[in-house]
Design an enzyme around this catalytic site. Structure first.
Site, PDB file in Angstrom:
ATOM      1  N   HIS A  28       0.845  -1.201   0.000  1.00  0.00           N
ATOM      2  CA  HIS A  28       0.000   0.000   0.000  1.00  0.00           C
ATOM      3  C   HIS A  28       0.879   1.248   0.000  1.00  0.00           C
ATOM      4  CE1 HIS A  28      -3.558   2.495   1.058  1.00  0.00           C
ATOM      5  NE2 HIS A  28      -2.639   3.221   1.702  1.00  0.00           N
ATOM      6  N   GLU A  29       1.825   1.303   0.914  1.00  0.00           N
ATOM      7  CA  GLU A  29       2.702   2.470   1.009  1.00  0.00           C
ATOM      8  C   GLU A  29       3.643   2.550  -0.187  1.00  0.00           C
ATOM      9  OE1 GLU A  29       2.055   4.704   3.076  1.00  0.00           O
ATOM     10  OE2 GLU A  29       0.670   3.519   4.300  1.00  0.00           O
ATOM     11  N   HIS A  32       2.018   4.589  -2.902  1.00  0.00           N
ATOM     12  CA  HIS A  32       2.196   6.036  -2.679  1.00  0.00           C
ATOM     13  C   HIS A  32       3.620   6.457  -3.035  1.00  0.00           C
ATOM     14  CE1 HIS A  32      -1.668   6.381  -0.815  1.00  0.00           C
ATOM     15  NE2 HIS A  32      -1.351   5.727   0.292  1.00  0.00           N
TER      16      HIS A  32
END
Length: 375
Positions: A28-29, A32
Site C-alpha cells: 500500500h505504502e 504512494h
C-alpha cells in the site's frame, strides 16, 4: 495448558499475522512512494510500523527506510509534510524557496496529488491480483461438482422442489462449474428469487428458489448471507483439481479480486444504510487468529488471506473520510471544482472528525473480537 504452550499458541498467531499485515501495508505504502517519486516528489521517510525506530537506513535519494516498533500500519512521509498523514507543515512551507517547494507533496498540482493518494489502494488491488494469479497458476483450483446430496428441512431448496442427486447447471442463466460458484451467487442473493436449471435423471429441470437470509460464521466472523439449504455430495469422485495457464490464471484472479471488492463494498454500503450489523466487523485479534489458522493449512492459504485483507484495506482507504486516502481525494475533488483548496481550519476539523471515526471503528472491531473470544 502450560505457560510455554500458551506462548507457542500466541506466537503461532502473531507471526503469520505480522507477515500478512506487513506485506499488505508495505505494498500500500509502496504505491504512494512509487507514484510520488514518479511525480518528482522527494520522500523523507518510508516506515513499516509506527513509533520508535527499531532499525533503518537511508538510500541514495535521501529516503529513510525504517521499521517501527508498533507493526499495525505504516506511512510515507513526503518532503514538507508535518507527519505521515500528508498534513502540510505550514511554517516550513512558508519559508521554502521555490526550488525546494517543487519537490514537496503540497507543491504538486491537484491531479498529481490525487494520483499519489489513489496509488496506495490501487497497489492493494494489484497485490491481490498478483497473489491470486500465483495461486491459480501454481496450485490450480479445487473444483467440487455442484451435485446436491442433502436438503435442509423447511429450507428454500426444499420449498423449490430440489431433489438429492440434482446437478446444478446454471443460476439465472449463468453457467456454474462448481459448488463454490453456487454458494457465491446464493450468498449475495438473500430474499431474491433465483432460477435454477438442474440435471435430473437425464433431463433439465427448472426450479425457482429464494435464498433465505441467515447468519453464518465466516473467516472474518459472523455474516448475514443468503442460504439455499443444500449440501454438496462431497465424495472423492466429485472432486478434481483444475489446472490453468498464466493467462487464464490472471483472468480468474481479476474475477476473484472483483468478487471480493463487490462483497466488501456491498457490506460497507449496507453498514452505512443500516442494513448490516456492526457485530460482523473484525479487528486485529480476529485477523491474527485467522492468520494462525491459515498458516496451519499452508503458505498458499496464508497468501490467500493476505490478498483478501489487501482488498479490504484498499476499499477502507477509499472511503471519503478525512484522514483516509478517500478523504484526501474528497478534498482534492472540491479543490478541482473550486479552483482552490479548502482553508486549513476546515481541513483540520475534517481530519479530527476522521480520526475520531477511525479510532471508534478500531475500538468497535476490537470489542467484537474480545466478545467472540469470551463466547
Amino acid at each position: 495448558m502450560s505457560i510455554s504452550a500458551h506462548l507457542a499458541a500466541v506466537a503461532g498467531n502473531i507471526l503469520p499475522f505480522l507477515f500478512v499485515l506487513g506485506i499488505v501495508v508495505f505494498f500500500h505504502e509502496l504505491g504512494h512512494f512509487l507514484i510520488g517519486r514518479l511525480c518528482g516528489v522527494k520522500v523523507d521517510a518510508f516506515s513499516l510500523g509506527f513509533g520508535p525506530e527499531i532499525t533503518g537506513f537511508v538510500d541514495r535519494w535521501g529516503t529513510r527506510w525504517r521499521l517501527g516498533l508498533l507493526p499495525l500500519g505504516g506511512y510515507v512521509k513526503f518532503h514538507g509534510d508535518a507527519n505521515g498523514a500528508s498534513m502540510t507543515d505550514e511554517e516550513a512551507a512558508a519559508s521554502m524557496p521555490e526550488a525546494e517547494r517543487k519537490v514537496t507533496f503540497f507543491g504538486q498540482s491537484v491531479w498529481k496529488r490525487a494520483a499519489i493518494v489513489v496509488a496506495g489502494p490501487l497497489a492493494n488491488f494489484v497485490l491481490a491480483i498478483v497473489i491470486f494469479t500465483g495461486i491459480f497458476a501454481i496450485h490450480g483450483r479445487g473444483v467440487l461438482i455442484p451435485q446436491v446430496d442433502k436438503i435442509s428441512h423447511n429450507g428454500a431448496a426444499e420449498a423449490a422442489g430440489f431433489k438429492p442427486n440434482d446437478v446444478i447447471l446454471s443460476i439465472d442463466g449463468r453457467k456454474v462449474d462448481s459448488f463454490e460458484d453456487v454458494q457465491r451467487i446464493v450468498q449475495v442473493s438473500s430474499d431474491v428469487p433465483l432460477t435454477f436449471v438442474v440435471a435430473r435423471l437425464g433431463k433439465d429441470v427448472t426450479l425457482v428458489a429464494t435464498p433465505r437470509r441467515r447468519s453464518q460464521t465466516t473467516a472474518t466472523g459472523l455474516a448475514d448471507v443468503g442460504v439455499l439449504g443444500v449440501e454438496a455430495k462431497a465424495v472423492e469422485a466429485n472432486w478434481h483439481i483444475q489446472r490453468y495457464g498464466l493467462v487464464k490464471s490472471f483472468q480468474l484472479a481479476t474475477g476473484e479480486t472483483w468478487y471480493v471488492i463487490d462483497q466488501t463494498a456491498t457490506y460497507v454500503r449496507g453498514l452505512f444504510l443500516g442494513r448490516e450489523s456492526t457485530d460482523q466487523l473484525s479487528g486485529p485479534i480476529r485477523i491474527a487468529e485467522v492468520s494462525g489458522e491459515m498458516a496451519k493449512v499452508g503458505f498458499a492459504a496464508l497468501l490467500n488471506l493476505a490478498a483478501v485483507l489487501s482488498i479490504s484495506i484498499g476499499i477502507l482507504n477509499l472511503l471519503p473520510i478525512p484522514l483516509l486516502d478517500g478523504g484526501h481525494l474528497f478534498y482534492y475533488a472540491i479543490e478541482a471544482v473550486r479552483g482552490k483548496a479548502l482553508n486549513d481550519r476546515i481541513q483540520q476539523v475534517g481530519f479530527r472528525i476522521g480520526l475520531t471515526f477511525v479510532l471508534g471503528l478500531m475500538i468497535l472491531a476490537t470489542y467484537n473480537d474480545i466478545l467472540r473470544l469470551t463466547k
